[in-house]
Each structure stands twice: as structure tokens, then as C-alpha cells.
Write an enzyme that holds these catalytic residues in place. Structure first.
Site, PDB file in Angstrom:
ATOM      1  N   GLY A  48      36.785  37.663  40.847  1.00  0.00           N
ATOM      2  CA  GLY A  48      37.010  38.097  39.479  1.00  0.00           C
ATOM      3  C   GLY A  48      36.848  36.919  38.531  1.00  0.00           C
ATOM      4  O   GLY A  48      37.152  35.780  38.898  1.00  0.00           O
ATOM      5  N   GLN A  53      37.550  32.254  30.855  1.00  0.00           N
ATOM      6  CA  GLN A  53      37.472  31.193  31.871  1.00  0.00           C
ATOM      7  C   GLN A  53      36.176  30.387  31.765  1.00  0.00           C
ATOM      8  O   GLN A  53      36.069  29.336  32.393  1.00  0.00           O
ATOM      9  CB  GLN A  53      37.579  31.786  33.277  1.00  0.00           C
ATOM     10  CG  GLN A  53      38.943  32.366  33.608  1.00  0.00           C
ATOM     11  CD  GLN A  53      38.963  32.907  35.008  1.00  0.00           C
ATOM     12  OE1 GLN A  53      38.607  34.052  35.230  1.00  0.00           O
ATOM     13  NE2 GLN A  53      39.347  32.076  35.965  1.00  0.00           N
ATOM     14  N   CYS A  98      42.826  31.395  41.664  1.00  0.00           N
ATOM     15  CA  CYS A  98      42.120  31.538  40.391  1.00  0.00           C
ATOM     16  C   CYS A  98      41.133  30.387  40.258  1.00  0.00           C
ATOM     17  O   CYS A  98      41.494  29.236  40.512  1.00  0.00           O
ATOM     18  CB  CYS A  98      43.136  31.498  39.249  1.00  0.00           C
ATOM     19  SG  CYS A  98      42.400  31.630  37.617  1.00  0.00           S
ATOM     20  N   LEU A  99      39.918  30.690  39.835  1.00  0.00           N
ATOM     21  CA  LEU A  99      38.916  29.641  39.665  1.00  0.00           C
ATOM     22  C   LEU A  99      39.360  28.601  38.636  1.00  0.00           C
ATOM     23  O   LEU A  99      38.932  27.457  38.695  1.00  0.00           O
ATOM     24  CB  LEU A  99      37.570  30.254  39.260  1.00  0.00           C
ATOM     25  CG  LEU A  99      36.818  30.995  40.376  1.00  0.00           C
ATOM     26  CD1 LEU A  99      35.660  31.800  39.808  1.00  0.00           C
ATOM     27  CD2 LEU A  99      36.320  30.027  41.439  1.00  0.00           C
ATOM     28  N   HIS A 140      45.039  40.722  37.362  1.00  0.00           N
ATOM     29  CA  HIS A 140      44.903  39.270  37.223  1.00  0.00           C
ATOM     30  C   HIS A 140      43.952  38.934  36.058  1.00  0.00           C
ATOM     31  O   HIS A 140      44.252  38.072  35.223  1.00  0.00           O
ATOM     32  CB  HIS A 140      44.377  38.688  38.545  1.00  0.00           C
ATOM     33  CG  HIS A 140      44.101  37.214  38.535  1.00  0.00           C
ATOM     34  ND1 HIS A 140      44.811  36.317  39.302  1.00  0.00           N
ATOM     35  CD2 HIS A 140      43.195  36.470  37.851  1.00  0.00           C
ATOM     36  CE1 HIS A 140      44.362  35.092  39.086  1.00  0.00           C
ATOM     37  NE2 HIS A 140      43.375  35.154  38.220  1.00  0.00           N
ATOM     38  N   GLU A 141      42.828  39.648  36.003  1.00  0.00           N
ATOM     39  CA  GLU A 141      41.821  39.364  34.967  1.00  0.00           C
ATOM     40  C   GLU A 141      42.280  39.841  33.584  1.00  0.00           C
ATOM     41  O   GLU A 141      42.020  39.159  32.587  1.00  0.00           O
ATOM     42  CB  GLU A 141      40.473  39.991  35.335  1.00  0.00           C
ATOM     43  CG  GLU A 141      39.861  39.511  36.657  1.00  0.00           C
ATOM     44  CD  GLU A 141      39.811  38.003  36.805  1.00  0.00           C
ATOM     45  OE1 GLU A 141      39.676  37.301  35.781  1.00  0.00           O
ATOM     46  OE2 GLU A 141      39.924  37.511  37.945  1.00  0.00           O
ATOM     47  N   HIS A 144      44.353  37.288  31.969  1.00  0.00           N
ATOM     48  CA  HIS A 144      43.582  36.203  31.331  1.00  0.00           C
ATOM     49  C   HIS A 144      43.290  36.525  29.863  1.00  0.00           C
ATOM     50  O   HIS A 144      43.282  35.631  29.011  1.00  0.00           O
ATOM     51  CB  HIS A 144      42.253  35.973  32.059  1.00  0.00           C
ATOM     52  CG  HIS A 144      42.337  35.062  33.248  1.00  0.00           C
ATOM     53  ND1 HIS A 144      42.736  33.750  33.143  1.00  0.00           N
ATOM     54  CD2 HIS A 144      42.048  35.260  34.551  1.00  0.00           C
ATOM     55  CE1 HIS A 144      42.698  33.182  34.354  1.00  0.00           C
ATOM     56  NE2 HIS A 144      42.289  34.074  35.230  1.00  0.00           N
TER      57      HIS A 144
HETATM   58  C1  Y12 Z   1      43.208  38.683  44.282  1.00  0.00           C
HETATM   59  C2  Y12 Z   1      43.626  37.452  43.897  1.00  0.00           C
HETATM   60  C3  Y12 Z   1      43.078  36.835  42.806  1.00  0.00           C
HETATM   61  C4  Y12 Z   1      42.105  37.482  42.067  1.00  0.00           C
HETATM   62  C5  Y12 Z   1      41.523  36.832  40.857  1.00  0.00           C
HETATM   63  C6  Y12 Z   1      40.207  36.223  41.091  1.00  0.00           C
HETATM   64  N1  Y12 Z   1      40.328  34.983  41.751  1.00  0.00           N
HETATM   65  C7  Y12 Z   1      39.283  34.334  42.290  1.00  0.00           C
HETATM   66  O1  Y12 Z   1      38.196  34.865  42.245  1.00  0.00           O
HETATM   67  C8  Y12 Z   1      39.522  33.030  42.896  1.00  0.00           C
HETATM   68  C9  Y12 Z   1      38.525  32.305  43.386  1.00  0.00           C
HETATM   69  C10 Y12 Z   1      38.645  30.989  43.979  1.00  0.00           C
HETATM   70  C11 Y12 Z   1      37.524  30.446  44.591  1.00  0.00           C
HETATM   71  C12 Y12 Z   1      37.571  29.189  45.147  1.00  0.00           C
HETATM   72  O2  Y12 Z   1      36.462  28.658  45.779  1.00  0.00           O
HETATM   73  C13 Y12 Z   1      35.637  27.765  45.092  1.00  0.00           C
HETATM   74  O3  Y12 Z   1      35.930  27.355  44.016  1.00  0.00           O
HETATM   75  C14 Y12 Z   1      34.391  27.404  45.777  1.00  0.00           C
HETATM   76  C15 Y12 Z   1      38.738  28.468  45.132  1.00  0.00           C
HETATM   77  O4  Y12 Z   1      38.681  27.258  45.851  1.00  0.00           O
HETATM   78  C16 Y12 Z   1      39.139  26.080  45.368  1.00  0.00           C
HETATM   79  O5  Y12 Z   1      39.694  26.016  44.322  1.00  0.00           O
HETATM   80  C17 Y12 Z   1      38.897  24.908  46.207  1.00  0.00           C
HETATM   81  C18 Y12 Z   1      39.862  29.000  44.520  1.00  0.00           C
HETATM   82  C19 Y12 Z   1      39.823  30.254  43.930  1.00  0.00           C
HETATM   83  C20 Y12 Z   1      41.699  38.711  42.467  1.00  0.00           C
HETATM   84  C21 Y12 Z   1      42.257  39.322  43.559  1.00  0.00           C
HETATM   85 CO    CO Z   2      42.045  33.788  37.252  1.00  0.00          CO
END
Ligand code: Y12
Ligand code: CO
Length: 179
Positions: A48, A53, A98-99, A140-141, A144
Site C-alpha cells: 500500500g 508518502q 510502512c515504507l 492504514h492508507e 496517512h
Molecule cells: C498490512 C500492513 C501494512 C500495510 C501498509 C502498507 N505497508 C507496506 O507496504 C510496507 C512495506 C515495506 C516494505 C519494505 O521493504 C523495502 O523497503 C524494500 C520494508 O523494508 C524495510 O524497511 C527494510 C518495510 C515496509 C498494509 C497491510
Molecule cells: Co504507511
């Protein structure tokens, strides 16, 4: 018009605390932004991403829920503009990330089931019923868009744990001289 260059805004950047503005023009600049957000989300293994962001404080977000094997498919991409939650019920706890808050993951309590009204990229009104991971991601989104991060939802002690880990991560980053 060239390719749009987007960067992830990371905590503790104050821009993440802004309240995003309603989208009124469903024009080429909106489409260009959405078209640039999707590859960025795919590259970073996100499920997401809200426009704020990537430093665009408008009420737009994308979600792509992976299958059981973790694979994501373009046909599962949801582009959600001006969402309004019209129904919510139940309780679900899920470990979120979360990114914009890299390297930290923690359990967050949300509604288990939600229904939203929203618009697609052309301004068409839609309704979406969601449960499971999709319901979590949507909540979650939407947070934001209000300037709320998942770390704001943690208990006092877990928030303290975050502050501690965050300081440690910053130190590691400094010593490895990257950013
Ligand atoms: C369930 C929980 C959270 C959400 C919201 C959306 N969250 C994400 O998409 C998180 C992504 C994420 C990806 C990562 O990987 C990279 O950055 C390559 C990450 O890794 C690091 O920070 C090292 C952390 C989060 C929706 C549903
Ligand atoms: Co987020």
C-alpha cells in the site's frame, strides 16, 4: 512530459503529518502520479502507498494485496481516490510495516471489516467491501490521508520500544554513511 521521479518521505518528516486534500481534478497529472506510484510500490515490496508518502498531499492511495505465495499481480491493483469509510466492524490485529517507517514492524489493532465509498482515477464513484489484509491495508492508507502513522496507534510501551529502535536504526545508518 517525462517520467515522474518519486521519493519516499520518511518519518520523522513533518510532511507525513499533513492532512491530504480532496482530489477534484481527475486529470492527466493525477494519472501520471498514480502511474509513477505503482512501480515504486512494486520495487519496494510495498502493498500500500498513499500519495502523501511521495510528497503529494492529495487523497489518493494505491493497494495491491499479494497472494498466499507473496506474488502481486497488476490486475489486483486498486487505485482509491477520496475514500470515505461508511461501515466498519470487528477487530483484527496484524503486524504492520510502512515504507515511510522503514525497518520497524509492530502489531496494530484495526477493524476486521470495512466498506468504503471512493472514486477511481476517472472520478467514477465506487463501493468496496473489504476484510482480511485488504481491510487492514485500506485503514492504514486512509490514516496517512489524515497525517496518522501506524506508530501512533501503539500502546505507550510499544511506542517507547519504537523510539528506542528508531534511534538505533538512525545510528546504524549514520555509521554506515548511507543517507
Ligand atoms: C498490512 C500492513 C501494512 C500495510 C501498509 C502498507 N505497508 C507496506 O507496504 C510496507 C512495506 C515495506 C516494505 C519494505 O521493504 C523495502 O523497503 C524494500 C520494508 O523494508 C524495510 O524497511 C527494510 C518495510 C515496509 C498494509 C497491510
Ligand atoms: Co504507511
Amino acid at each position: 512530459m517525462g517520467q515522474m521521479k518519486l521519493n519516499i518521505v520518511e518519518y520523522p518528516d513533518k510532511r507525513l503529518r499533513e492532512k491530504s486534500k480532496e482530489v477534484k481534478d481527475f486529470d492527466a497529472s493525477l494519472h501520471q502520479l498514480l502511474d509513477a506510484m505503482n512501480p515504486l510500490m512494486m520495487e519496494t515490496n510495498g502493498i500500500g502507498l498513499a500519495a502523501i508518502q511521495v510528497a503529494h498531499p492529495i487523497r489518493a492511495l494505491i493497494v495491491n494485496i499479494p497472494d498466499e505465495e507473496g506474488a502481486q499481480f497488476p490486475e489486483n491493483l486498486l487505485e482509491i481516490i477520496n475514500p470515505v469509510m461508511i461501515k466498519k466492524s470487528g477487530e483484527a490485529i496484524y503486524q504492520e510495516g510502512c515504507l515511510s517507517v522503514p525497518q520497524f514492524y509492530e502489531d496494530v489493532k484495526r477493524y476486521e471489516y470495512v466498506v468504503i465509498n471512493y472514486q477511481d482515477r476517472y472520478g467514477n464513484t465506487k463501493t468496496l467491501e473489504a476484510d482480511g489484509l485488504l481491510a487492514i491495508a485500506i485503514q492504514h492508507e486512509i490514516d496517512h490521508l489524515e497525517g496518522i502513522l501506524f506508530i501512533d496507534k501503539l500502546s505507550y510501551s510499544r511506542r517507547k520500544k519504537f523510539e528506542k529502535e528508531y534511534k538505533r536504526i538512525q545510528k546504524e545508518r549514520k555509521s554506515s554513511k548511507k543517507s
